[in-house]
Design a protein around this motif. Structure first.
Motif, PDB file in Angstrom:
ATOM      1  N   THR A  66      37.598  38.557  39.028  1.00  0.00           N
ATOM      2  CA  THR A  66      38.374  39.649  38.441  1.00  0.00           C
ATOM      3  C   THR A  66      38.637  39.400  36.957  1.00  0.00           C
ATOM      4  O   THR A  66      38.504  40.303  36.125  1.00  0.00           O
ATOM      5  CB  THR A  66      39.686  39.808  39.224  1.00  0.00           C
ATOM      6  OG1 THR A  66      39.353  40.133  40.577  1.00  0.00           O
ATOM      7  CG2 THR A  66      40.562  40.905  38.647  1.00  0.00           C
ATOM      8  N   ASP A  98      37.668  45.862  45.327  1.00  0.00           N
ATOM      9  CA  ASP A  98      38.426  44.943  46.179  1.00  0.00           C
ATOM     10  C   ASP A  98      39.715  45.636  46.617  1.00  0.00           C
ATOM     11  O   ASP A  98      40.511  46.049  45.772  1.00  0.00           O
ATOM     12  CB  ASP A  98      38.743  43.669  45.369  1.00  0.00           C
ATOM     13  CG  ASP A  98      39.450  42.610  46.199  1.00  0.00           C
ATOM     14  OD1 ASP A  98      39.903  42.924  47.325  1.00  0.00           O
ATOM     15  OD2 ASP A  98      39.558  41.473  45.713  1.00  0.00           O
ATOM     16  N   SER A 143      43.232  43.729  42.534  1.00  0.00           N
ATOM     17  CA  SER A 143      43.644  42.778  41.481  1.00  0.00           C
ATOM     18  C   SER A 143      43.183  43.215  40.090  1.00  0.00           C
ATOM     19  O   SER A 143      43.898  43.011  39.116  1.00  0.00           O
ATOM     20  CB  SER A 143      43.087  41.376  41.727  1.00  0.00           C
ATOM     21  OG  SER A 143      43.118  41.067  43.071  1.00  0.00           O
ATOM     22  N   ASP A 161      33.731  44.763  40.276  1.00  0.00           N
ATOM     23  CA  ASP A 161      34.501  43.575  40.658  1.00  0.00           C
ATOM     24  C   ASP A 161      34.569  43.504  42.186  1.00  0.00           C
ATOM     25  O   ASP A 161      35.248  44.311  42.820  1.00  0.00           O
ATOM     26  CB  ASP A 161      35.915  43.654  40.063  1.00  0.00           C
ATOM     27  CG  ASP A 161      36.740  42.418  40.396  1.00  0.00           C
ATOM     28  OD1 ASP A 161      36.149  41.328  40.541  1.00  0.00           O
ATOM     29  OD2 ASP A 161      37.986  42.543  40.512  1.00  0.00           O
TER      30      ASP A 161
END
Ligand code: ADP
Ligand code: MG
Length: 272
Positions: free
Chosen positions: A17, A40, A44, A130
């Motif tokens: 991240t 994700d 995050s 990500d």
């Protein structure tokens, strides 16, 4: 031509991240149009870019993928946030974990993210994905959509078995779904520069995967200043501009741009 790069490793805490945010903002600082996609359910990346309550966002990647599944594509721009440092973001939250299950039963289930990205990619030079820490259906979707994969690894905790599994998954996606997928490189992160350990690990990686994978010549050093940015909503370039991590991510950015230039030179038919 837009370059789509998945930042993947099924191991958590290896700086996927952090790399997505700072490589993405690094590319924007070099004048590129950049879209970051949080893939994700933990959200995050969304949090690290300043959206501290991802569960309260009206629209996230979940809705955009649901649009593809229901054949009701989102309007352009819909669900895309604009960050002060010049990157766009498609955020994620916990609702994405339900999507993982819906995908399993979907038609062309590996290509749902790709179908969405095909509708926006002409707006961007780079799209960075990500990934979540697993090799499940969402991560397979990122690999099916990507041109390249960056694999961040934390030198001290390098898992040969984990690396083997990840390379196998990449190979399988390349053979069965996305022939153009390449490994852009392995990135050593959180390197303690007081030891020679990172050098040893990168030598080991080169010996083990001999020629199969590139190791970026830039290492990302360990620094508490980098750890602080996850809660700040801004990049390392603003948080600690003169620090070694900001320098390293700026250098990685140049390496990534160089790589893409080389690739375009070798495949002129694609760059037209
Ligand atoms: P992942 O996405 O792979 O789970 P993160 O980017 O969230 O990894 O990083 C894991 C933790 O390590 C976070 O708390 C982050 O702030 C911290 N971190 C990332 N890069 C560095 C660095 N260069 N030095 C020190 N801590 C870092
Ligand atoms: Mg992460």
């Amino acid at each position: 031509m837009s370059h789509i790069i998945a930042i993947a490793n099924q191991k958590g805490g290896v700086a996927k991240t952090t790399t997505a945010a700072n490589l993405g903002i690094g590319l924007a600082r070099e004048g590129r149009n950049v879209l970051l996609v949080d893939c994700d359910p933990q959200g995050s990346l969304t949090v690290s870019l300043g959206y501290s309550q991802p569960d309260e966002l009206d629209m996230t990647l979940t809705d955009l993928l649901a649009g593809v599944l229901m054949d009701k594509p989102a309007a352009p721009e819909q669900g895309i946030l604009h960050h002060a440092e010049g990157v766009d973001l498609i955020p994620a939250n916990i609702s994405l974990s339900g999507m993982e299950t819906s995908l399993v039963n979907a038609m062309s289930r590996e290509k749902v993210l790709k179908q969405y990205l095909d509708t926006v990619k002409k707006e961007y030079d780079y799209i960075l994905l990500d990934c979540m820490p697993s090799l499940g259906m969402l991560t397979v979707n990122t690999l099916a959509a990507a041109d390249g994969v960056i694999i961040p690894v934390q030198a001290q905790y390098l898992s040969a078995k984990g690396m083997e599994q990840l390379l196998q998954t990449v190979g399988k996606v390349r053979r069965q779904i996305n022939p153009k997928l390449k490994i852009a490189g392995v990135l050593l992160t959180m390197v303690d520069q007081r030891t020679n350990y990172a050098r040893e690990v990168s030598d080991l990686l080169r010996r083990t995967y001999g020629g199969k994978v590139r190791i970026f010549s830039t290492d990302i050093p360990h620094s508490v200043r980098a750890a602080e940015t996850s809660a700040e909503g801004k990049s390392i370039y603003l948080h600690d501009p003169k620090g070694k991590v900001a320098q390293a991510y700026a250098q990685l950015t140049k390496e990534v741009i160089q790589l893409e230039k080389q690739r375009e030179k070798h495949s002129p038919e694609q760059s037209r």
